[in-house]
Write an enzyme that holds these catalytic residues in place. Sequence first.
Site, PDB file in Angstrom:
ATOM      1  N   ASP A 238       0.894  -1.151  -0.069  1.00 33.10           N
ATOM      2  CA  ASP A 238       0.402  -0.480  -0.382  1.00 33.10           C
ATOM      3  C   ASP A 238       1.041   1.123   0.456  1.00 33.10           C
ATOM      4  O   ASP A 238       1.704   1.733   0.659  1.00 33.10           O
ATOM      5  CB  ASP A 238      -0.921   0.144   1.157  1.00 33.10           C
ATOM      6  CG  ASP A 238      -2.044  -1.487   1.193  1.00 33.10           C
ATOM      7  OD1 ASP A 238      -2.489  -1.574  -0.074  1.00 33.10           O
ATOM      8  OD2 ASP A 238      -3.119  -1.245   2.275  1.00 33.10           O
TER       9      ASP A 238
ATOM     10  N   LYS B 231      -2.487  -8.944  18.031  1.00 33.65           N
ATOM     11  CA  LYS B 231      -2.669  -8.863  16.905  1.00 33.65           C
ATOM     12  C   LYS B 231      -3.189  -9.634  16.366  1.00 33.65           C
ATOM     13  O   LYS B 231      -4.244 -10.427  15.013  1.00 33.65           O
ATOM     14  CB  LYS B 231      -1.221  -8.402  15.193  1.00 33.65           C
ATOM     15  CG  LYS B 231      -0.828  -7.043  15.536  1.00 33.65           C
ATOM     16  CD  LYS B 231      -0.009  -6.270  15.070  1.00 33.65           C
ATOM     17  CE  LYS B 231      -0.009  -7.084  13.547  1.00 33.65           C
ATOM     18  NZ  LYS B 231      -0.661  -5.928  12.913  1.00 33.65           N
TER      19      LYS B 231
ATOM     20  N   TYR C  73     -10.472  -7.204  13.657  1.00 30.67           N
ATOM     21  CA  TYR C  73      -9.304  -6.574  13.257  1.00 30.67           C
ATOM     22  C   TYR C  73     -10.176  -5.580  11.864  1.00 30.67           C
ATOM     23  O   TYR C  73      -9.868  -6.791  11.080  1.00 30.67           O
ATOM     24  CB  TYR C  73      -8.641  -7.564  12.937  1.00 30.67           C
ATOM     25  CG  TYR C  73      -7.272  -7.058  12.802  1.00 30.67           C
ATOM     26  CD1 TYR C  73      -5.873  -6.716  13.854  1.00 30.67           C
ATOM     27  CD2 TYR C  73      -6.594  -6.878  11.742  1.00 30.67           C
ATOM     28  CE1 TYR C  73      -4.469  -6.244  13.470  1.00 30.67           C
ATOM     29  CE2 TYR C  73      -4.937  -6.067  11.291  1.00 30.67           C
ATOM     30  CZ  TYR C  73      -4.478  -5.973  12.338  1.00 30.67           C
ATOM     31  OH  TYR C  73      -3.489  -5.310  11.842  1.00 30.67           O
TER      32      TYR C  73
END
Length: 677
Positions: free
Chosen positions: A283, A344, A353
Amino acid sequence: MNVIKGLYHKKHSFNIIFVQSLMTVIKGLYRNKSSLIALISSRCSCWVYKHIRPTLFIILPSTLEAKGAISRFLYLCDNPNPFLIMNSSNWKAYRLANQQASASDKSGRPNGQRTGPHSTRHQGPRIQNQRVLRALGMTSAISSADPKPVDFVKTNELKECLVTFNVFEPEAETFHRMEVLGSLNRLAKQWLQEELLRRNVPTNVDETGGGNIFTFGSYRLGVHCSGADIDALCVVPRYIDRTDFFKSFLELLKEQPEVKELRAIEEAFVPVMKMKFDGVEIDLLFARLSLHAIPENLDLSSNELLRYLDEKCVRSLNGCRVTDEIIRLVPNADNFMLALRAVKLWAKRRGIYSNSLGFLGGVSWALLLARACQLYPTALPATLLNKFFLVFSQWKWPQPVLLKKPENAGFGFQVWDPRVNLYDRYHLMPIITPAYPHQNSTYNVSESTRTIIMEEFRNGLAITEEVMAGKCGWDRLFETPNFFARYKHYIVLLASSNSAEDQLQWCGYTESKIRHLVSSLERNQLISVAHVHPVCYPSVPLHTNNGQPMALAPGSSAFEVTAEVKTEDGVKTVNGDGKPRHCSMWFIGLAFEQHNVSVDLTYDIMSFTKTLCYQADRSNVSRVGRTIEARYVRRKELRQYLCESLLEGALAAGDKRRRATRDAPSKKRRVEEADGA
C-alpha cells in the site's frame, strides 16, 4: 560505516564488544545500496554493542529504521537472550545507574570479585528492569515490580505458541521483501528523475536527494507476519504533484512485469496506490514536502515538515510519524513487539481486526498495547498480555486513550479535541494518535462493534488469568469462534461485477461503506447488535452456478480466465453478454432485543444500496455490470451461500439447541410430575 568502525576500535573505553556478525551484514547491504535504502534508509550511524556477558544487548540507533533493521537481524540470528533498545539520552542514565550500583557494591564484595551489573549471568534481567527509563504516558506506572520466574516461563511458552501460528516471517521471505522495497525505491527514483527533467529542475536536486520510500505500520515496527502487506510512503520534493504520482508513476508501474493487481484509490480519505509487487502486497501513499530535495536521512518526526502542506499530505505522513512516536513512548521495545504480535494474532482470530468495518486496525491495537506498556513498564510479554486485557476490559469509554499530552504545533490542522469539535464528542472509543496533528484512530467504531470488542476483552482476560495460573495453554486464547453459529439471523451483502479487474476495485469500495449499513441497522430499536464478519468471501463464478452465489474459503481465487471484449464505450465485459460473472459477499449477524418478533429491514437495506450506488456514480466508481444487493436470511438458509466446510458446526449447533428445546419438559409438566410423585 566509518562511524561504526570508529566505535568498534574504541570498544575498550566502553568495556564492550562489537557485534562482528552484524558488521558483516551491514557491509553486505552497503554493497547493494538500494536494499540498504529500503531497509534502513542508508542511515548506518547507529551504535550497536554487545556486553561481555551475553545476557543483554544494548542498541542505540539514531533512527528508527536502523532500530528496526537491528531488531530483524537479531531475530534472524535466533538470539534467545533478551535485549533492550535505548536511545542516546537513556544510555547516559543507564551508565550512571551502573556506576552507582558498582560503587555501592564495592564495600560489600571481597577483593578480586567482579563488580557492576554483569557480575553474574542471572543479573541480566535485573539490569533490564532497573528504573532508568523516564516516566512515560499521561499518568505514572501502576506497577514497576520486577518479573517473577513464572513470567519468564509463560513468556517462553507464548513464543513457542506464536511459532505454531506462523507469525514470524521466514528468513528467505524477509530478504525478498528487502529486495522488493529496493526495486520499488529504484523505480521511484527513476520516475522522479524523469519528472524533474521534464520540469527543467536543476540537476543538483537529484544529487542531493530527489525523493525516498519510507515504511511504516507493522513492517516498520518489526511485527509483520508471513504474507502481510507493507505500508510504504513515497516522499517527494515540492516540484512534484499528486496528480503526477497517480498518472505518470502509475503508468510506469503498469509497465513492470512484477506488478500485479495495481489500482489507484485517489478519492480515498488517504489516497493510496495498491499493488502486488513480485508477490508482496504494498500500500503506497504519497506526500509532497515543501523542500527542494529529500535527503535519505530525513527525520519525518519533525513538526516543521508539516508547514505549508495540504491535509492529504499530512495524513499520509501521519503513518510514519505515529509509528516513530509509538516506539519512542514505550519503555521496552522488545517486549512491546512480541506482545503486539500476540495481540494482532488474537484480534484477527477473534474477528475484531478491521478498521474499515468498524473494529480496530493495526495502529489502534498498537496504541492500546503501548499504553499498557507505559502502565507496566517492567512487565514481560506474557504479563503485558494479561495486563492489556485487564486494563481495557475495565476502561471507561469514551475516556480517550492517550500516550502523551496532546500538543498544538500551530499549523492550523484540526486535532482531536471534544471541547472544540462537536463531532469528536460522539466518538465511542477514542484512541488518539501521539503525533501532531492528533487524530482518533477509531472514528469508525459503532455501538455494536464496541460491544463486541469489550466482550472479547473480558473473554481474553479470563483466559489469560487461567494461562498464568497454569490451567490452560496459550493456544486457547487464539481459538477461532464459529461466526455462523453465533446468530440466528443474518444479512448477506453481495457485490458483483463483470471482470476480475472491476471486481477488485468494487469490493474495496463496497467494504469501505459497510459500516454505514451497520449504523443504519443499529438505529432500529429492535436490533441490539449488528455484527459484521470481517471476512470477504469470494464466490464461484455466477455463470457456473445458474447465477447463484456460493462462497469459497477466504483466500481462494474465483477469477477464472475468460475472454474479455472491449465495447465501444470502453467497458470490459466477459464473453460479451454484460452479465455479472464475479461476486463477493459479506455476512452481518443480527441479534434482536426480543424473541419471536417481526422486524422489517426493507427500508434500511434499500436505503443503503441506493446511497452506495449514488455515491459510486458521483465518485466515478460506477461501471456497467457492477451491482450491490443485500438479502436477509436465517441460519438454516446459509447453505444456499456457504459450502459445508465453512458451515461446519454452525448448523449442527443450531439443530442441537432446537432438539434441546423440543425435548425439554415444560415448566407446567415438571410441576405436575412433582405433585404426582
